[in-house]
Design an enzyme around this catalytic site. Structure first.
Site, PDB file in Angstrom:
ATOM      1  N   SER A   1       0.822  -1.212   0.000  1.00  0.00           N
ATOM      2  CA  SER A   1       0.000   0.000   0.000  1.00  0.00           C
ATOM      3  C   SER A   1       0.854   1.261   0.000  1.00  0.00           C
ATOM      4  CB  SER A   1      -0.946   0.007   1.198  1.00  0.00           C
ATOM      5  OG  SER A   1      -0.228   0.191   2.404  1.00  0.00           O
TER       6      SER A   1
ATOM      7  N   ASP B   1      -4.104   3.145  14.991  1.00  0.00           N
ATOM      8  CA  ASP B   1      -4.614   1.819  14.628  1.00  0.00           C
ATOM      9  C   ASP B   1      -4.474   0.903  15.839  1.00  0.00           C
ATOM     10  OD1 ASP B   1      -5.082  -0.801  13.385  1.00  0.00           O
ATOM     11  OD2 ASP B   1      -4.792   0.262  11.490  1.00  0.00           O
TER      12      ASP B   1
ATOM     13  N   ASP C   1      -6.418   5.152   4.587  1.00  0.00           N
ATOM     14  CA  ASP C   1      -6.665   4.060   3.634  1.00  0.00           C
ATOM     15  C   ASP C   1      -7.390   2.934   4.368  1.00  0.00           C
ATOM     16  OD1 ASP C   1      -6.639   2.531   1.317  1.00  0.00           O
ATOM     17  OD2 ASP C   1      -4.634   1.736   1.684  1.00  0.00           O
TER      18      ASP C   1
ATOM     19  N   LYS D   1     -13.257   3.115  -1.248  1.00  0.00           N
ATOM     20  CA  LYS D   1     -13.449   1.783  -1.812  1.00  0.00           C
ATOM     21  C   LYS D   1     -14.792   1.760  -2.540  1.00  0.00           C
ATOM     22  CE  LYS D   1      -9.847   0.897   0.792  1.00  0.00           C
ATOM     23  NZ  LYS D   1      -8.486   0.766   0.267  1.00  0.00           N
TER      24      LYS D   1
END
Length: 347
Positions: A184, A236, A272, A301
């Site tokens: 990515s 995260d 992302d 997406k």
């Protein structure tokens, strides 16, 4: 024939056709899209191709990797002599500053790569002898493209080097470095290269800036930012790669990136995350509206169906809810898949 030739990701021809049709209608130019699924390109046939190309800037097109103005379509080319009819079709054209011989990036087009390479080597001296090509590349002059659709079928087209992708096939050849935490990373590398001009990159991505990476694990986008010496808060619940943390530029917060907000305004926010595109558009708009970041790059997406409609809806939703004066650009990058990448910049 007269029209635009635009390359795209294989399978996204309907989305590009819909985009070109909508944008041409918006600027009042009549035409129609000619394509088949999995061709890897779309022809938009119209009588005012040069005018349309001037109104549709390459950086503003979402699903187009490349934008070219068609000069001629040649069918039934003799494999023993393709050069003569090409020279005839180009008779009267001004001199070109470069030549790119290409093929669609598709299952049917990729086997033509060898022909494209060898034919380019044969065509260049013939073009120079005819006074149609400079001895060395000159970016200030139009660039000639020969796109082989088959061994006996080619499109001749022209590009303005200041308003087209600067890479053959519209594909930047980026190398995945061994230390990249994930593939990515190539998406953000390409986004910075494609969505920002060189001047914007120099001005807007500077050492010492502060950014947040939402949904950061395993750290691909964070790693790209640290290579620009940007300080990153990586949000995260999952782990980051150790060498990313070892840069000394990263603070890892184990939290839900979709709901986290910074204590003070940041220069950049990147995201992302795998989430419904409308939810992402709304959350990104909140970041801009609340002044939590000045600039952002995020991915949307896309669903399997009605992808152009969803793209327009999400971008409209984002701009309406952001409530700020923004420059917004979006692209389906080469390293994107069923998604688009969006850049929004404050003035």
């Amino acid at each position: 024939m007269s029209g635009l030739l635009c390359y795209c990701r294989q399978g996204f021809e309907p989305e590009l056709a819909a985009e070109l049709s909508a944008r041409a209608a918006f600027v009042g130019i009549a035409g129609y899209a000619r394509t088949q699924r999995n061709d890897g390109y779309v022809l938009f046939v119209c009588d005012e191709a040069a005018q349309l190309a001037a109104r549709l800037q390459w950086r503003e097109l979402i699903f187009a990797r490349q934008k070219l103005v068609v000069l001629a379509e040649l069918k039934g080319l003799d494999p023993k002599d393709r050069i003569t009819p090409i020279l005839a079709a180009l008779d009267g054209q001004p001199r070109f500053g470069d030549l790119w011989v290409e093929h669609p990036d598709s299952d049917a087009g990729k086997p033509l790569a060898g022909l494209a390479r060898s034919f380019g080597n044969a065509l260049r001296p013939a073009l120079r002898k005819a006074g149609l090509l400079t001895d060395k590349p000159q970016a200030r002059l139009p660039r000639l493209h020969i796109c082989f659709l088959d061994g006996d079928h080619a499109l001749l087209a022209v590009a303005d080097s200041s308003d087209s992708a600067p890479w053959p096939l519209g594909i930047p050849r980026l190398k995945l470095l061994p230390e990249a935490p994930s593939r990515s990373a190539l998406k953000l590398d390409e986004a910075l290269l494609t969505l920002l001009t060189p001047e914007e990159r120099e001005q807007l991505v500077k050492p010492g800036m502060r950014a947040a990476d939402l949904g950061a694990a395993p750290g691909g986008w964070t790693w790209v930012l640290t290579r620009q010496h940007v300080h990153v808060t990586s949000v995260d619940n999952g782990p980051l790669r150790e060498h990313v943390l070892a840069t000394g530029l990263v603070e890892h917060l184990r939290a839900d990136g979709f709901h986290w907000k910074p204590a003070q305004p940041l220069d950049w926010m990147v995201c992302d995350m795998v989430e419904q595109p409308r939810r992402v558009a709304e959350r990104m708009a909140t970041w801009v509206r609340e002044g939590w970041c000045r600039h952002t790059i995020f991915n949307l997406k896309l669903p399997m169906k009605k992808r152009w409609d969803e793209t327009r809806l999400c971008l409209d939703l984002f701009e309406q809810q952001a409530e700020k004066s923004l420059t917004v650009r979006a692209k389906q990058l080469y390293h994107d898949r069923e998604e688009i990448t969006v850049l929004a910049m404050r003035g």
